[in-house]
Design a protein around this motif. Sequence first.
Motif, PDB file in Angstrom:
ATOM      1  N   GLY B 189       0.785  -1.195  -0.061  1.00 26.16           N
ATOM      2  CA  GLY B 189       0.003  -0.090  -0.139  1.00 26.16           C
ATOM      3  C   GLY B 189       0.726   1.069   0.076  1.00 26.16           C
ATOM      4  N   LEU B 190       1.829   1.367   0.800  1.00 27.81           N
ATOM      5  CA  LEU B 190       2.378   2.612   0.895  1.00 27.81           C
ATOM      6  C   LEU B 190       4.142   2.369   1.142  1.00 27.81           C
ATOM      7  N   GLN B 191       4.664   3.312   0.580  1.00 29.91           N
ATOM      8  CA  GLN B 191       6.343   3.381   0.687  1.00 29.91           C
ATOM      9  C   GLN B 191       6.640   4.893   1.184  1.00 29.91           C
ATOM     10  N   TRP B 192       7.373   4.873   2.336  1.00 24.04           N
ATOM     11  CA  TRP B 192       7.775   6.079   2.880  1.00 24.04           C
ATOM     12  C   TRP B 192       9.279   6.100   2.656  1.00 24.04           C
ATOM     13  N   GLU B 193      10.101   7.232   3.076  1.00 23.05           N
ATOM     14  CA  GLU B 193      11.521   7.280   2.955  1.00 23.05           C
ATOM     15  C   GLU B 193      12.251   7.537   4.125  1.00 23.05           C
ATOM     16  N   LYS B 194      13.499   7.557   4.472  1.00 19.91           N
ATOM     17  CA  LYS B 194      14.285   7.864   5.457  1.00 19.91           C
ATOM     18  C   LYS B 194      14.707   9.039   5.713  1.00 19.91           C
ATOM     19  N   ASN B 195      14.952  10.044   4.661  1.00 18.35           N
ATOM     20  CA  ASN B 195      15.736  11.562   4.658  1.00 18.35           C
ATOM     21  C   ASN B 195      14.936  12.559   4.984  1.00 18.35           C
ATOM     22  N   ILE B 196      15.133  13.605   5.348  1.00 18.35           N
ATOM     23  CA  ILE B 196      14.522  14.805   5.768  1.00 18.35           C
ATOM     24  C   ILE B 196      13.387  15.165   4.872  1.00 18.35           C
ATOM     25  N   SER B 197      13.570  15.359   3.771  1.00 16.72           N
ATOM     26  CA  SER B 197      12.417  16.048   3.194  1.00 16.72           C
ATOM     27  C   SER B 197      11.039  15.103   2.869  1.00 16.72           C
ATOM     28  N   VAL B 198      11.146  13.810   2.739  1.00 17.73           N
ATOM     29  CA  VAL B 198      10.092  12.787   2.344  1.00 17.73           C
ATOM     30  C   VAL B 198      10.326  11.721   3.330  1.00 17.73           C
ATOM     31  N   GLY B 199      10.918  12.052   4.328  1.00 20.65           N
ATOM     32  CA  GLY B 199      11.044  11.092   5.534  1.00 20.65           C
ATOM     33  C   GLY B 199      10.629  11.399   6.758  1.00 20.65           C
ATOM     34  N   TRP B 200      11.460  11.812   7.752  1.00 25.26           N
ATOM     35  CA  TRP B 200      11.414  11.871   9.050  1.00 25.26           C
ATOM     36  C   TRP B 200      10.666  13.410   9.390  1.00 25.26           C
ATOM     37  N   LEU B 201      10.877  14.339   8.481  1.00 21.04           N
ATOM     38  CA  LEU B 201      10.406  15.626   8.691  1.00 21.04           C
ATOM     39  C   LEU B 201       8.877  15.789   8.642  1.00 21.04           C
ATOM     40  N   PRO B 202       8.318  15.344   7.527  1.00 23.46           N
ATOM     41  CA  PRO B 202       7.016  15.288   7.390  1.00 23.46           C
ATOM     42  C   PRO B 202       6.257  14.185   8.553  1.00 23.46           C
ATOM     43  N   LEU B 203       6.963  13.293   8.713  1.00 22.23           N
ATOM     44  CA  LEU B 203       6.302  12.388   9.862  1.00 22.23           C
ATOM     45  C   LEU B 203       6.187  13.244  11.202  1.00 22.23           C
ATOM     46  N   MET B 204       7.481  14.018  11.905  1.00 25.41           N
ATOM     47  CA  MET B 204       7.507  14.540  12.906  1.00 25.41           C
ATOM     48  C   MET B 204       6.457  15.819  12.983  1.00 25.41           C
ATOM     49  N   LEU B 205       6.466  16.542  11.778  1.00 24.31           N
ATOM     50  CA  LEU B 205       5.450  17.481  11.789  1.00 24.31           C
ATOM     51  C   LEU B 205       3.864  17.224  11.820  1.00 24.31           C
ATOM     52  N   SER B 206       3.770  16.003  11.381  1.00 26.05           N
ATOM     53  CA  SER B 206       2.464  15.511  11.311  1.00 26.05           C
ATOM     54  C   SER B 206       2.009  15.093  12.946  1.00 26.05           C
ATOM     55  N   TYR B 207       3.221  14.575  13.726  1.00 21.38           N
ATOM     56  CA  TYR B 207       2.739  14.802  14.975  1.00 21.38           C
ATOM     57  C   TYR B 207       3.006  16.167  15.733  1.00 21.38           C
ATOM     58  N   GLY B 208       2.982  17.115  15.198  1.00 24.21           N
ATOM     59  CA  GLY B 208       3.017  18.386  15.808  1.00 24.21           C
ATOM     60  C   GLY B 208       4.034  18.992  16.494  1.00 24.21           C
ATOM     61  N   LEU B 209       5.191  18.415  15.953  1.00 21.86           N
ATOM     62  CA  LEU B 209       6.572  18.931  16.507  1.00 21.86           C
ATOM     63  C   LEU B 209       7.644  19.088  15.565  1.00 21.86           C
ATOM     64  N   GLU B 210       8.391  20.493  15.797  1.00 24.24           N
ATOM     65  CA  GLU B 210       9.364  20.638  14.763  1.00 24.24           C
ATOM     66  C   GLU B 210      10.843  20.084  15.450  1.00 24.24           C
ATOM     67  N   PRO B 211      11.886  19.628  14.633  1.00 24.14           N
ATOM     68  CA  PRO B 211      13.066  19.013  15.389  1.00 24.14           C
ATOM     69  C   PRO B 211      13.584  19.857  16.312  1.00 24.14           C
ATOM     70  N   VAL B 212      13.592  21.198  15.913  1.00 22.66           N
ATOM     71  CA  VAL B 212      14.277  22.487  16.722  1.00 22.66           C
ATOM     72  C   VAL B 212      13.257  23.462  17.047  1.00 22.66           C
ATOM     73  N   SER B 213      13.417  24.305  18.099  1.00 27.27           N
ATOM     74  CA  SER B 213      12.582  25.395  18.328  1.00 27.27           C
ATOM     75  C   SER B 213      12.566  26.385  17.167  1.00 27.27           C
ATOM     76  N   ALA B 214      11.381  26.949  17.192  1.00 30.39           N
ATOM     77  CA  ALA B 214      11.170  28.199  16.190  1.00 30.39           C
ATOM     78  C   ALA B 214      12.645  29.150  15.990  1.00 30.39           C
TER      79      ALA B 214
END
Lengths: 292, 428
Positions: B189-214
């Motif tokens: 069904g789905l393929q996700w990636e590991k890098n920043i732009s199509v991996g961990w960053l969209p995932l983290m943002l979807s959970y409501g948090l940025e990796p570093v403060s604004a």
Amino acid sequence: MSKKHARWSWLFLTPFIIGMLVFTFYPMIFSVYYAFCDYNIFNPPKWVGLANFARLLPDPATWKAYRNSFAFALTYIPVQIFLAMIFASALNQKLKTIGFWRVIYYLPSLTPWVAVCTVFTVLYNPAYGPINYFLSFFGLRSEFIDSTNWFVVVTSLSAISIWKGVGSQTIYMLAAMQNISSDVLEAADIDGAGPIAKFFKIKMPLLTPMIFLLLLLSIKGAVGVFDSFYTMLGGGTGVNENLTVPGVLQYEYEFVFRKVGLGAAMSWLTFAIVGIITIIQTKSEEKWVHYE
Amino acid sequence: MKKALCLILAALMLFAVTGCNNNTASEGTVKLGMPSGGSVTPQEIIDGFVAEYGNKYNIEIDDTPWGEFQTKLNLGIASGTAPALYLMDSGYVADAGYAGANEDLKPLIDRDLNVDDFVSAIFSGTDANGHIWGVPHAMNAAVIFYNKDLFDKKGIEYPKADWTFDDMIEKAKALTYDEDGDGEKDFYGLQWEKNISVGWLPLMLSYGLEPVSADFTKAQIDTPEVKKAWDTLIEWGEGGLEITPRRDFAGLYPDWWQEKVAMQIQQVSFINTLEQNAPDLNYDVQVIPAGPGGDQNCVYVPNMWAIYGRSDQTSKDAAWDFIKYYYSEESQDICAKYNKGGFPIRKSVYEKMGETKPANIKGIIQGIDDRGHTLCEGPGWSEWRTIIDKAFKDYVSLTPTKPREQILTETQNDVQTVLDEANAKKVQ
């Protein structure tokens, strides 16, 4: 040498001397300076004394990198030199098609690293790679570069370097083999020596100067290994600390993090380590290297 | 004769050694850096600018290939010989700005551009103090590519703009199956990636948090949100759901265009790859779904046009003239036609856009404008991003090198150290 010849020699040497001064010695001297500086490329270097070394030495990543490169060297150099000797013996025959075989053995050396790494990434794939498919007939399986055991990963990569490098080492070994005087071999024949005795007792000792040279060159190459680790283990997201090597760390410091000082310090640390190994090798030369 | 031949040979050798590429533009020449030339920036635009401004400036185009250009650019900045204009990897823009290499474009934008004509991404090079260190070349957004035929085959509704992670997982589950009954899954069904732009960053943002403060002063890695986000990827893989084909989440894009996977996260520039490799594929794109807390993001990479702050005034003027020319309606229409490196940023392009392939390009643009998010570029970005890259790869692997909690704690400390160091050096 006459004065006239000396003049011409200097004239022809001048371009190379200029090249060495500008492209080798100048950067070398500056890299010593940068090793003691905080330098991000955008701003002028700032002297920080031994801070870069103080940061590198206690960092586990530094020592894991050296551990990996030594494991790489220990698995790569002996096997490659041994195979080069075997192949050189095989190619040192009077066959009509010998030219063809020599080209075949040399071909991997000409293949670009990126292409080699791409092909081996597929070959090593644990799920659908052809190597595991072949091994499955014998009930075997390996994770290769996906293994959690760093030694398995490192040996998988050294196998690639062996495959790629054995051709050029075979050429060196073949040249050394063809340099062995036929008188010596004929004398051994008269004394009744068989092919195995001739190989180990005559050819091997006479090949030791070449083996020594290849050892010196290979250790430098092994500690400086970069392409396969960066391409096959990095995948654009950096190489895991457990699997990194000094060349990759140096690249990351200098070109990704723009910490030129740290990268320069790393390169001089590597230089010191390779230097010590080379001195030990040179000291041991008279004990096992036989000149005809 | 022999002597003459020797002299010629010696001269040739000297010439070979000294005949290196001169990176410095000759006097009065304005050097504009267009990495990879026409394959990144439409050649029509480059030629059009030279034709229009060739009388005003003596223009020289540097079209060194992308990767080599970025290295050369570093050296040019270090030696004071960088081109007046360059296209810079977005991650380096902030650091170059703080170090005084990039010109602050805010006064020029305020003077010459009507910002209402552009999507909000035009401000993506803005730092916490309001300086603008670069303006986007294009917007390369992370989106979900989906194969319409595979959806149709199972009678599943296509993704909609307001979909959620739960929707995506439900669809992915239904689209993962063993067709030939041999016990092995044939479709995923789905393929996700590991890098920043199509991996961990969209995932983290979807959970409501940025990796570093604004304000880029605090690392935010060792948190329950990040743990949940990263655990999600494990769950999608061999941690239970098994809706993704790749045990290591490393993208083998052919899986997608060979129609073995129904959904694939990718940047929109992937459209160009598909045009070359699978021109007949029946697919569309949709924005990344909203995460469990309702946070929806549209991560995009805006590689930036930047002006070298240490250039002479004429060169800076020429560089700014190019940026204005590039942002003109005519040039942006050309950008839309060729889709080089992402979407153009002038709104008028989308107002007159007809039918597109993929069909939902307008939806993606709307997504970027509503909730677009850059790669959190800021001080020390290249270093802390690499630290997270490595940590994420280790965390989601089948057998991580250390306990997963420890990975998060160590990453938190390492990222914080980088931020502290980078902020201490920042030129305000």
